[in-house]
Design a protein around this motif. Structure first.
Motif, PDB file in Angstrom:
ATOM      1  N   THR A 128       0.862  -1.176   0.000  1.00  0.00           N
ATOM      2  CA  THR A 128       0.000   0.000   0.000  1.00  0.00           C
ATOM      3  C   THR A 128       0.905   1.235   0.000  1.00  0.00           C
ATOM      4  O   THR A 128       2.071   1.144   0.417  1.00  0.00           O
ATOM      5  CB  THR A 128      -0.906   0.021   1.245  1.00  0.00           C
ATOM      6  N   PRO A 129       0.429   2.395  -0.446  1.00  0.00           N
ATOM      7  CA  PRO A 129       1.277   3.599  -0.438  1.00  0.00           C
ATOM      8  C   PRO A 129       1.826   3.941   0.951  1.00  0.00           C
ATOM      9  O   PRO A 129       2.986   4.338   1.079  1.00  0.00           O
ATOM     10  CB  PRO A 129       0.349   4.700  -0.956  1.00  0.00           C
ATOM     11  N   GLY A 130       1.020   3.779   1.986  1.00  0.00           N
ATOM     12  CA  GLY A 130       1.476   4.069   3.339  1.00  0.00           C
ATOM     13  C   GLY A 130       2.582   3.129   3.789  1.00  0.00           C
ATOM     14  O   GLY A 130       3.559   3.555   4.416  1.00  0.00           O
ATOM     15  N   LEU A 131       2.444   1.839   3.482  1.00  0.00           N
ATOM     16  CA  LEU A 131       3.464   0.864   3.856  1.00  0.00           C
ATOM     17  C   LEU A 131       4.748   1.126   3.077  1.00  0.00           C
ATOM     18  O   LEU A 131       5.855   1.051   3.629  1.00  0.00           O
ATOM     19  CB  LEU A 131       2.973  -0.563   3.615  1.00  0.00           C
ATOM     20  N   GLU A 132       4.618   1.448   1.795  1.00  0.00           N
ATOM     21  CA  GLU A 132       5.795   1.762   0.990  1.00  0.00           C
ATOM     22  C   GLU A 132       6.552   2.955   1.591  1.00  0.00           C
ATOM     23  O   GLU A 132       7.778   2.941   1.703  1.00  0.00           O
ATOM     24  CB  GLU A 132       5.398   2.065  -0.446  1.00  0.00           C
ATOM     25  N   ALA A 133       5.834   3.996   2.011  1.00  0.00           N
ATOM     26  CA  ALA A 133       6.461   5.169   2.625  1.00  0.00           C
ATOM     27  C   ALA A 133       7.158   4.787   3.935  1.00  0.00           C
ATOM     28  O   ALA A 133       8.255   5.282   4.232  1.00  0.00           O
ATOM     29  CB  ALA A 133       5.420   6.259   2.872  1.00  0.00           C
TER      30      ALA A 133
END
Length: 188
Positions: A128-133
């Motif tokens: 997910t974008p949050g996990l990637e960040a």
């Protein structure tokens, strides 16, 4: 060193597994890890959604751990066109819970190790974008590029030593590779 500066982070990750009808007569169902739920609470094969014969389950929640010594692997994984985590599962005989969730990892190197054994199922699931960040932040804080150091060769010539070549029972250098039994016949 405070907990914030320590090269270790962890986060609970829920794993969503989809069951759909099998495409052959030998497989009643097809199972696939399709998505993740960062920060999810514990679950035990809780049904999330049903559309006809297709069912999605929150199969369980495992801890994703990031280690400072593994940042090179995370850099490699984040460099992919679609950054992913890898869900490692093992089949179990229980029909209500067909898989045991073993691990979720952001390291493609660790996932490859599990693929090599052939005992576990390894599914690649997009971050997910949050996990990637979150993973990117960890890498930026703790990754240090290692400088390549070329190994220097020794100038000593070791290829001239002929220890162990041939049979000591053979006298001539021209017959070094001859069979001892043929050599005896020639001498007789």
């Amino acid at each position: 060193m405070s907990d914030q500066d320590r090269p270790y982070r962890n986060m609970p990750i829920g794993v969503v597994v989809k069951r759909q009808p099998g495409v052959t007569r030998w497989a009643k169902h097809s199972w696939k890890a399709t998505s993740i739920l960062p920060g999810a609470a514990d679950a035990d094969w809780r049904e999330l959604r049903r559309e006809g014969d297709v069912v999605e389950f929150h199969a369980g929640t495992v801890t994703l751990e990031l280690f400072g010594a593994e940042t090179e692997a995370y850099v490699h994984g984040l460099g992919a066109q679609v950054p992913c985590v890898y869900v490692i599962m093992r089949e179990v005989p229980d029909k209500s819970r067909p898989f045991e969730l073993l691990l979720v990892t952001a390291s493609p190197y660790e996932a490859q190790d599990y693929c090599d054994t052939g005992e576990e199922i390894v599914e690649k699931v997009a971050m997910t974008p949050g996990l990637e960040a979150w993973v990117r932040d960890f890498v930026e804080r703790f990754h240090e590029d290692e400088e390549f150091v070329k190994r220097r060769r020794h100038r000593e010539r070791v290829d001239k030593v002929e220890d162990g070549i041939g049979d000591p029972r053979i006298g001539g250098l021209g017959d070094v590779y001859a069979s001892p039994s043929l050599q005896k016949r020639r001498l007789s």
